[in-house]
Design an enzyme around this catalytic site. Structure first.
Site, mmCIF file in Angstrom:
data_model
loop_
_atom_site.group_PDB
_atom_site.id
_atom_site.type_symbol
_atom_site.label_atom_id
_atom_site.label_comp_id
_atom_site.label_asym_id
_atom_site.label_seq_id
_atom_site.Cartn_x
_atom_site.Cartn_y
_atom_site.Cartn_z
ATOM 1 N N TYR A 281 -11.580 -10.241 -1.992
ATOM 2 C CA TYR A 281 -12.356 -9.003 -1.858
ATOM 3 C C TYR A 281 -13.812 -9.361 -1.590
ATOM 4 O O TYR A 281 -14.342 -10.283 -2.194
ATOM 5 C CB TYR A 281 -12.327 -8.178 -3.155
ATOM 6 N N HIS B 117 -14.821 -4.391 -0.041
ATOM 7 C CA HIS B 117 -14.845 -3.701 -1.331
ATOM 8 C C HIS B 117 -16.249 -3.368 -1.820
ATOM 9 O O HIS B 117 -16.413 -2.555 -2.725
ATOM 10 C CB HIS B 117 -14.125 -4.576 -2.367
ATOM 11 N N ASN C 282 0.832 -1.210 0.000
ATOM 12 C CA ASN C 282 0.000 0.000 0.000
ATOM 13 C C ASN C 282 0.866 1.259 0.000
ATOM 14 O O ASN C 282 0.582 2.231 -0.714
ATOM 15 C CB ASN C 282 -0.904 0.016 1.225
ATOM 16 N N ARG D 206 -14.082 1.738 4.611
ATOM 17 C CA ARG D 206 -12.850 0.990 4.808
ATOM 18 C C ARG D 206 -11.622 1.889 4.898
ATOM 19 O O ARG D 206 -10.775 1.733 5.757
ATOM 20 C CB ARG D 206 -12.647 0.002 3.656
ATOM 21 N N ARG E 60 -10.486 -4.314 -14.271
ATOM 22 C CA ARG E 60 -9.286 -5.087 -13.913
ATOM 23 C C ARG E 60 -9.610 -6.556 -14.133
ATOM 24 O O ARG E 60 -10.591 -7.062 -13.597
ATOM 25 C CB ARG E 60 -8.897 -4.862 -12.449
ATOM 26 N N ARG F 231 -5.338 1.950 -13.379
ATOM 27 C CA ARG F 231 -3.977 2.151 -12.877
ATOM 28 C C ARG F 231 -3.292 0.851 -12.471
ATOM 29 O O ARG F 231 -3.851 0.047 -11.735
ATOM 30 C CB ARG F 231 -3.993 3.127 -11.696
ATOM 31 N N HIS G 231 -15.629 2.525 -14.960
ATOM 32 C CA HIS G 231 -15.397 1.749 -13.740
ATOM 33 C C HIS G 231 -16.616 0.898 -13.379
ATOM 34 O O HIS G 231 -16.597 0.163 -12.393
ATOM 35 C CB HIS G 231 -15.067 2.727 -12.592
#
Length: 685
Positions: A463, A587, A47, A559, A370, A400, A430
């Site tokens: 997730y 998530h 992270n 979160r 993703r 990203r 997204h």
């Protein structure tokens, strides 16, 4: 009252560092198995890498630009950087203090990290052979002098700085030894060791054998260091070929300016000055590390299941298991909801496979943000196109750190005959949606899958996300219009059920909050529960403050980033904020508005952040099916009851772990959800 007053907001970067502190704290939770404790250190390190590459790099750009910019908390870029630097140094020191404690615990379990000097003579003989055959041929030393400029070192690569003298010249010289951790394992097990099993780090071996690369020289010092570079892509959307532009930007990423130097704590002043000069970094950019650089490596320790979480197998969808077995018929009779990772992501992959092979399916349309490089979904979409179906995929090539993989997958899809769209100018797509068009006896029917998480079978195992399969005709109509909007020149339609960013998502959120405000002002019950990853949008936060003052009870489950300050007198006294950090990464984005007992429930791909509401194509979908509405309510309430993995936020932005008194039953939401789905499957069996 001015709910936009900067005194009511926290700095984004500081709240993110507080989140990573909560992740790191899990390394010291005794109930977590020992290698899972170590894994939380690895996660926190990963992270931090991304944080420096993107967020810190961005703040540095603002400082260099000289632009008079103030953030949502009224902090200048320099003030933000100073706060980041102070918090990050403390966090890194804690990380290595925790690592030292865990390594001592591992020794009691028979696992030991050693240096070359701690090996027996017999083990050193093995190491000599191992070095000569496996390491020496791979490594290339790089001198640094007037004829050898300082080499370019890629971001996050591990290297050794070497000080030495030659026999001919007493002057101190410098060199760099790259640690080939991309091609060799950094953690190397010493063979033949039993209790404790011994492990060496690749850089320690290189340090001990550095003289082999500089024959005739005296080695004065060998120090590990690691450079982090700016990785934020500056992509021009107004180009003819977006794919080529992204590929150019990916090459630039490797050569971004240095933003952080990690250096072994015992490095000499000479090496520190040498590296800071070559990398053009200041003292506050240098992190002196008391331990191995790049703790991500500790996620690569395999085996030792007795030191890990008890294995679990994601269960089949119990809603689908309760049907006759025909997927199309099952979704026709009722909506099907799946909750990952408790329920297997295989149902989603099988949905695409089934659509690809079903002769009655005419078209498949899907958004991908993703996706793993070995995704069954990519294979199924390719098969569908080869089977003559119309396949349209919006592949977001600006996701990203997934840009290169997404480009590779997009070209694979195009080669098989799929129509691939590379995103919309100025926006990232997204949203998580799949539309399958099928010919049936009654005519053309649309089957839609909508989700809070990506179409990625790997992350779906760790997730928490929710997906819904539906044949609702209104959602089907909206889905077709949505894909037409993405692929063509259509104006936005009047949506039946979809709420779409950047068109009307913020407005709908504010409308739902306004609805609760109006109800509260009549003296009736008004309540909001919102679960998301991050909360940053000042317009939504200001409206939440207004709702709190009107008497709406607001319970937020956030979160990570949260710049809202709960518990401020006469501003946010009716707002609570909690963060769940557990085995799985939270998530899912779930939203509940009481609405005078009618209860509006939504799932969404979007957090309440400016980037999601302004700069991305996102979806929020109402959950009208009563069974799912009740199920999501129970999930939300379970998270609100969690007193094992929950952290509660204070008005100053600090967090404290939820305390469990002896009289209170322990509630661990993720574990409860895991057990419940296993019990339901057993009942069906």
């Amino acid at each position: 009252m001015n709910f936009y007053d900067t005194a009511y907001y926290l700095n984004r970067e500081c709240t993110w560092l507080k989140f990573n502190e909560r992740v790191l704290n899990e390394a010291m939770v005794e109930s977590n198995p020992l290698l899972e404790q170590l894994n939380f250190i690895a996660i926190a390190a990963s992270n931090m890498d991304e944080f420096f590459m993107i967020r810190v790099a961005g703040v540095k750009h603002l400082i260099e630009s000289g632009v008079d910019h103030h953030d949502i908390a009224n902090m200048t870029p320099q003030e933000q950087f100073n706060a980041i630097e102070s918090m990050a140094h403390i966090l890194v020191n804690e990380q290595y203090r925790y690592l030292s404690i865990i390594r001592n615990k591992l020794l009691t379990k028979g696992l030991q990290f050693v240096t070359v000097h701690q090996l027996t003579e017999e083990q050193k003989i093995w190491l000599n052979t191992f070095f000569e055959s496996e390491i020496y041929p791979v490594v290339t030393p790089m001198a640094v002098d007037s004829s050898h400029p300082f080499p370019f070192l890629s971001s996050l690569s591990l290297n050794l700085a070497v000080l030495l003298r030659t026999k001919k010249d007493p002057a101190v010289r410098t060199a760099v030894l790259p640690v080939p951790s991309a091609v060799l394992n950094r953690i190397i097990k010493v063979p033949g060791t039993e209790s404790p099993e011994k492990f060496l780090l690749l850089e320690d071996i290189l340090s001990a054998y550095a003289k082999h690369f500089f024959h005739g020289c005296t080695i004065l010092e060998v120090t590990p260091f690691r450079v982090t570079r700016d990785a934020d892509l500056d992509i021009d959307d107004d180009v003819e070929d977006l794919l080529t532009e992204v590929e150019k930007s990916l090459k630039k990423r490797r050569k971004g300016a240095a933003v952080r130097l990690e250096l072994a704590y015992n490095a000499s002043r000479t090496i520190r000055l040498f590296l800071s000069h070559e990398l053009q970094l200041d003292d506050q950019d240098i992190y002196m590390i008391k331990g191995p650089l790049d703790c991500k490596i500790f996620a690569r320790i395999h085996g030792y299941d007795y030191l890990r979480y008890k294995p679990f197998t994601p269960q089949p969808s119990y809603e689908l298991a309760g049907t006759a077995g025909d997927f199309w018929e099952a979704v026709s009779s009722q909506n099907i909801m799946v909750h990952h990772p408790f329920e297997s992501f295989t149902i989603v992959e099988n949905f695409i496979r089934l659509a690809a092979s079903d002769p009655n399916v005419l078209a498949i349309k899907q958004t991908l943000y993703r996706v793993s490089n070995e995704s069954p979904i990519i294979a199924a979409l390719s098969d569908a196109a080869e089977n003559g179906k119309q396949v349209t995929v919006l592949m977001e090539v600006k996701a990203r750190f997934d840009e290169a993989n997404n480009i590779l997958m997009a070209r694979k899809l195009e080669k098989s005959g799929c129509h691939v769209i590379y995103g919309i100018q100025g926006l990232k797509t997204h949203s998580k949606i799949t539309l399958v068009v099928r010919r049936e006896e009654e005519g053309i029917r649309r089957y839609v899958h909508l989700a809070t998480g990506n179409y990625n079978g790997l992350t779906a195992k760790i997730y928490t996300d929710i997906g819904i399969f539906t044949k609702d005709p209104l959602i089907g109509i909206d889905a077709s219009a949505f894909f037409n909007l993405l692929s063509g020149y259509s104006d936005p339609p009047v949506w039946n059920k979809f709420v779409v960013a950047p068109l009307n998502l913020r407005e709908r959120i504010i409308s739902e909050i306004d609805q609760e405000i109006a109800i509260a002002k009549t003296g009736q019950k008004a309540k909001i529960i919102a679960k998301m990853n991050s909360l940053l949008d000042k317009h939504v936060i200001a409206k939440l403050y207004e709702a709190s003052c009107a008497g709406v009870k607001i319970e937020l489950i956030i979160r990570g980033i949260c710049v809202l300050r709960p518990g401020i007198k006469n501003v946010s006294e009716n707002i609570t904020v909690r963060s769940i950090v557990g085995r799985f990464l939270e998530h899912s984005r779930l939203f509940y508005f009481y609405n005078n007992g009618r209860e509006d429930v939504f799932i969404s791909s979007a957090d309440w952040m400016p980037r999601n509401l302004n700069e991305r194509v996102e979806l929020m979908i109402p959950v009208d099916y009563e069974q799912h509405k009740q199920r999501i309510k129970k999930i939300l309430h379970l998270y609100l009851e969690d007193n094992v993995k929950a952290y509660c936020m204070e008005a100053d932005g600090s967090y404290h772990r939820e305390e469990v008194s002896d009289s209170r039953k322990k509630v661990y939401a993720q574990l409860t959800l895991l057990k419940k789905v296993e019990e339901r499957i057993k009942q069906l069996e």
